[in-house]
Design a protein around this motif. Sequence first.
Motif, short mmCIF file in Angstrom:
data_model
loop_
_atom_site.label_atom_id
_atom_site.label_comp_id
_atom_site.label_asym_id
_atom_site.label_seq_id
_atom_site.Cartn_x
_atom_site.Cartn_y
_atom_site.Cartn_z
N SER A 242 0.83 -1.20 0.00
CA SER A 242 0.00 0.00 0.00
C SER A 242 0.86 1.25 0.00
O SER A 242 1.96 1.26 0.56
N LEU A 243 0.34 2.30 -0.63
CA LEU A 243 1.01 3.60 -0.69
C LEU A 243 0.11 4.66 -0.05
O LEU A 243 -1.09 4.70 -0.32
N PHE A 244 0.73 5.52 0.77
CA PHE A 244 -0.02 6.57 1.45
C PHE A 244 0.73 7.89 1.30
O PHE A 244 1.96 7.92 1.28
N GLN A 245 -0.05 8.97 1.19
CA GLN A 245 0.54 10.30 1.21
C GLN A 245 0.75 10.71 2.66
O GLN A 245 -0.15 10.56 3.48
N VAL A 246 1.92 11.23 2.97
CA VAL A 246 2.26 11.57 4.35
C VAL A 246 2.05 13.06 4.57
O VAL A 246 2.78 13.89 4.00
#
Length: 525
Positions: A242-246
Motif C-alpha cells: 500500500s502507498l499513502f501520502q504523508v
Amino acid sequence: MSAIAKHRKGQALSHRKRQLDNSKQHDDDKEEELRAKNLRTIANKPDMEKCLEDLVFGGEDEFVERLLGDSKVRGESNADLLESDSDDDESAKDSTAPVKKAAWVDDDDEVEESIDMTHRYRKDVMKSKAEKKLSKEKLQVRLQQEFQKAMGGVPSWASRDPKKRYSKEDSDDDSDEESGDNLLSKTGNFLAKSSYLPKGILEVKRCLNANHERPCTAPLTTVQFHPLAQVIMTAGLDRSVSLFQVDGKLNPKIQSIHLEKFPVFKALFSADGEQVIATGLRHKYFYVYDMMGGSITTIPLYRIRGLEEKCVKYFEVSPDGSFLLLIGSAGYLHLLSMKTKQLIGSMKMNGKTSRAVFSPDSSKIFSNTDDGDVYVWDVKSRQCLNRFLDDGSLAGTSLALSKDGQYVSCGSSSGVVNIYGFDDCLQHTQPKPLKSIMNLVTTASSQVFNPHTEILAVASHTTDEAVKLVHVPSFTVFSNFPTQSKRKRVHLPRAMDFSPHSGFFSIANNKGEALLYRLKHYSDF
C-alpha cells in the motif's frame, strides 16, 4: 527638334509611365495581399492569444496598422503612388492649405521616389515586428509579476536559489494545521532550533498511523518512505502493498495492490522510485511493480541464468539504482542488473549469510554471517576487500551504513550494536568499535541511520518497546523515546525508516500498524 524625334520621345515617356503604373499596381496588389494575409493570421489565432494581443497592442486593427505602417502618413507623402483610404480622403478634404502641383514631372525622380517608398515600407514592417517582439517580452514579465503577486512571492519550488527551496515554519505548535496538497508538498510545522541535533531529549510528536486508512490485518514486515515524493509504502503478510501520502494529519491512501497467495516478506522502492520490488516467505519468484505503468511483473528465479536458488527473502537495492542484490543460501550473494534482472555475478562467504548492505556510493557491499564475521566486497570485481570479526559477536543479525559513509553499525544476536569507523572496517581485521550500544537485551534485528547521520535507530522484533534512537556522534540514547504511555506502545517492531530529510520516522510492527512520528528538529520532510 523634328517631329519624328518628338514622337519617339513621347513614346519613350509613355512607355516609362506605363512601367511606373505597373510598378504602382504591383505594390498596391502586394500591400493588399499582405494586409489580407495578416488578417487571416489574426483570424486563425486562438482566443487566448487574441486576448493577449488586444491587451498589449490595443486590438487587431491597431496591430495591423502597426505591421503595415501608418497608411495615413504614406498617403499624404506619396499621394501619386498609393491610394488613400477613406480616412485620408476626409483628412485631405478638411485641409485648408492649397495643394500645389509641380510644373513638370521628372520620370527619374518618380522612380527614385518609388524605390524610396518601398525601402520605407520594408523598414516599417521590420520595425513593427521588433515592436511586437518587445511587447511580448513585456507581457511575459508583467504576467510573471502578476503571478508572483497572486502567489505572495516566488514559490519555493520555483526559486532558482536552492537555499530558498525549503523554508522553515514560523511556529512549533502541535496542531499540524498544514497538510499536503500533492505528493511533493512539504508538510508539518517544524522548528529547527540549531543546525545540529542536540543529545539527551528528542523533540518528537506521535502522529496518526501512516497506514490508518488501510491497516494491515497481519504483521507488517515493511515500511519505507519514497526517495523523491512525500509518500510512504507499507507491506505485510496480508499479501498487500500500500502507498499513502504523508501529511502527518490524515495520511490519505493513494493505492493498494493485492498479491494473490504471496505474503510479502520484504518490499523496497527502486532508487528512482518508479518500481517496487517484493519478495515472499518461501516463493520461487519475486514481483516487480511498475508504478508508472501500473503493471506487475513476475520474475521466476529459475529463469535467471546462473542463479540456483529455490527462494529469496532478503534483498537490497543499490543507491545508484544499478544493482539488485539477492541474499541467497549457503553464504551466497547474487548481484543482478536492476535494469534487466539478470545475474552479473555471485560472491561466496563462509557460513550462512545474515544481512548485506551497499555503501552510499554503491561501490562496496558489506555482509555479515551467522558466525560473527563481516565481509567487505568490491562491486566491480566482486572480490573480497577485507574480512573482520565483529567485536564480541556470536552471530550477526543486522547491518547499517551511514549515508555520509562515516560509520558501519553491526547488530548481533545478543542485542549489542557495535559502531565502527568506515575506514577501520576496510583496513583492519579486528577493528575497535567507536561505541557499543547495549540498550537492547534481545536480538538486534533491524537498524537504520537517518539521512543526516545524527540518529541511529536500532530495534528488536522479539520484545515490545525494543526500539532505541541513538544520538550521533555522541552515541548516547535519547531518554524520552519510545514514550512510556501504555496507549502508545510499540509492539514487536519489525522494520523502520526515516523520511528523506528526517522530518518523519516510522515503525512497522506485528499488529499491522505503521507508527508515525514527527521529529520537530528537522524542518523538511
